[in-house]
Scaffold this motif. Structure first.
Motif, PDB file in Angstrom:
ATOM      1  N   LEU A   1       0.838  -1.191   0.000  1.00  0.00           N
ATOM      2  CA  LEU A   1       0.000   0.000   0.000  1.00  0.00           C
ATOM      3  C   LEU A   1       0.876   1.246   0.000  1.00  0.00           C
ATOM      4  O   LEU A   1       1.976   1.250   0.565  1.00  0.00           O
ATOM      5  CB  LEU A   1      -0.918   0.015   1.228  1.00  0.00           C
ATOM      6  CG  LEU A   1      -1.896  -1.154   1.361  1.00  0.00           C
ATOM      7  CD1 LEU A   1      -2.695  -1.023   2.647  1.00  0.00           C
ATOM      8  CD2 LEU A   1      -2.811  -1.240   0.156  1.00  0.00           C
TER       9      LEU A   1
ATOM     10  N   ASN B   1      -5.685   4.634  -2.279  1.00  0.00           N
ATOM     11  CA  ASN B   1      -5.002   3.387  -2.614  1.00  0.00           C
ATOM     12  C   ASN B   1      -5.874   2.499  -3.486  1.00  0.00           C
ATOM     13  O   ASN B   1      -5.418   1.927  -4.474  1.00  0.00           O
ATOM     14  CB  ASN B   1      -4.628   2.632  -1.328  1.00  0.00           C
ATOM     15  CG  ASN B   1      -3.223   2.920  -0.852  1.00  0.00           C
ATOM     16  OD1 ASN B   1      -2.254   2.404  -1.389  1.00  0.00           O
ATOM     17  ND2 ASN B   1      -3.117   3.786   0.149  1.00  0.00           N
TER      18      ASN B   1
ATOM     19  N   PRO C   1      -2.757   3.982   5.657  1.00  0.00           N
ATOM     20  CA  PRO C   1      -2.377   2.607   5.993  1.00  0.00           C
ATOM     21  C   PRO C   1      -1.777   2.458   7.389  1.00  0.00           C
ATOM     22  O   PRO C   1      -2.013   1.461   8.076  1.00  0.00           O
ATOM     23  CB  PRO C   1      -1.355   2.253   4.907  1.00  0.00           C
ATOM     24  CG  PRO C   1      -1.784   3.060   3.728  1.00  0.00           C
ATOM     25  CD  PRO C   1      -2.269   4.364   4.310  1.00  0.00           C
TER      26      PRO C   1
ATOM     27  N   GLN D   1      -5.111  -3.753   6.578  1.00  0.00           N
ATOM     28  CA  GLN D   1      -4.306  -3.421   5.404  1.00  0.00           C
ATOM     29  C   GLN D   1      -4.465  -4.491   4.324  1.00  0.00           C
ATOM     30  O   GLN D   1      -4.515  -4.181   3.135  1.00  0.00           O
ATOM     31  CB  GLN D   1      -2.833  -3.294   5.805  1.00  0.00           C
ATOM     32  CG  GLN D   1      -2.524  -2.082   6.659  1.00  0.00           C
ATOM     33  CD  GLN D   1      -1.053  -1.976   6.991  1.00  0.00           C
ATOM     34  OE1 GLN D   1      -0.192  -2.249   6.160  1.00  0.00           O
ATOM     35  NE2 GLN D   1      -0.745  -1.581   8.216  1.00  0.00           N
TER      36      GLN D   1
ATOM     37  N   ALA E   1      -5.724  -4.033   0.427  1.00  0.00           N
ATOM     38  CA  ALA E   1      -4.991  -4.548  -0.740  1.00  0.00           C
ATOM     39  C   ALA E   1      -5.909  -5.386  -1.623  1.00  0.00           C
ATOM     40  O   ALA E   1      -5.845  -5.306  -2.857  1.00  0.00           O
ATOM     41  CB  ALA E   1      -3.794  -5.369  -0.281  1.00  0.00           C
TER      42      ALA E   1
END
Length: 350
Positions: free
Chosen positions: A87, A96, A132, A140, A144
């Motif tokens: 990230l 992101n 993040p 996290q 993703a």
């Protein structure tokens, strides 16, 4: 086919060293296929060949009907989640997740909706404005996955996605990945792992890799119950692998005759008998083996016994015992004939 992945005799080598050897393998549309194997087995190289990060020296890679062997990664339309999530620390969660969409020049009007949908699907909608560093490892990982799903890929590549999580988080994320698979039935998932529990839990099929080659491929149940070779038996679940000689009524192990299906193997042939530890009982029964307790481990609902039988260690997982045997005690083990599998391919014992 309209989706899926196909390896057509794919070979990858670095400086003449073959790290993936003539892989032939197909991932069907909507299937979860786990590439399972130890470090250096070739599983991550296979995934990177699909992603476009390595170039095969021979063979072709197909996504659906498209030959993508010569295409750069950004033109393959693949979603990917790697071990450390990758990230961008200076971007908020929503930024992101939007990154891949912006790189593909998706209209701004469409980005917001796709980002919201991906975050909702992964349970991270409430964390959209965070960075993040303000998230746990499990959160996290969800971001993703959301980023990978936002581009609406036909193929999702997961490279050891749970390896950085502790055991409790890993169990929860396995359940989340299974749920996502149900909600995205048309997405083909190639899942790289060295963890057999992850593969058995999540995959429709497992491809077992070792030393750059594919050793076996089948459903988790097939590979667990009827492994085709010693490596698969030992890597997909725990296994007792006993060196035996085929006899007229079954097999001989250390002078003891054991009844089992020999499937036409020649009398006198050397083979390996595979018996799973949870199918080995303590006390009298068919196919008795006498030995001495070398170690005993309490595992909550079960005890794991390690018993020395004729110089070979035999594992038995038995229900928790009120008065378990001690180190050095003589015990008798048994297993049913139908619970053993005779392996005759690639026998290496003396």
């Amino acid at each position: 086919m309209s989706g899926g992945i196909r390896f057509d005799s794919v070979t990858v080598a670095y400086d003449g060293n073959v790290v993936l050897d003539a892989l032939d393998l197909t991932v069907a549309p909507g299937e979860v296929l786990a590439l399972l194997g130890p470090s250096g087995s070739g599983k991550t190289t296979a995934l990177r060949a699909v992603a476009g990060f390595v170039r095969p020296v021979a063979g072709r890679v197909f996504l659906g009907d498209r030959d993508v062997t010569d295409l750069p990664p950004y033109r393959r339309g693949i979603g990917m989640v790697v071990q450390q999530y990758a990230l961008f620390p200076h971007m908020r969660v929503e930024e992101n997740v939007a990154f891949g969409l912006k790189a593909r020049k998706v209209a701004k009007s469409g980005i917001r909706g796709r980002v919201a949908e991906a975050l909702e699907m992964t349970g991270m909608a409430a964390y959209a404005p965070r960075y993040p560093r303000e998230l746990s490892g499990g959160q996290q990982q969800r971001v993703a996955i959301a980023r990978a799903l936002a581009i609406q890929p036909d193929v999702l590549l997961l490279d050891e996605p749970l390896s950085a999580l502790d055991a409790q988080l890993r169990s929860g994320m396995l359940a989340e990945l299974a749920r996502l698979h149900r909600e995205l039935p048309d997405v083909s998932i190639l899942y790289v792992t060295h963890d057999q529990v992850e593969a058995l839990t999540l995959a429709d099929r497992i491809a077992v890799m070792d030393k750059a080659r594919l050793r076996a491929c089948g459903t988790p149940r097939e590979l667990y119950r009827t492994p085709v070779n010693e490596f698969t038996a030992s890597f997909v679940g725990n296994a007792n692998l006993l060196p035996v000689t085929v006899s007229s009524g079954g097999v001989s192990f250390g002078g003891v005759e054991l009844k089992t299906e020999t499937a036409g193997a020649a009398v006198g042939a050397r083979a390996t008998l595979c018996v799973r530890p949870h199918l080995v009982g303590l006390g009298e029964g068919p196919n008795r083996l006498s030995g001495t307790v070398g170690e005993i481990q309490w595992r909550g609902a079960t005890h794991r016994l390690y018993v020395d039988v004729d110089g070979h260690r035999v594992m038995a997982d038995v229900p928790e015992l009120r008065n378990p045997p001690a180190h050095g005690d003589a015990v008798t083990l048994h297993f049913a004939p139908e619970d053993a599998v005779l392996l005759t391919a690639g026998v290496t014992h003396d």
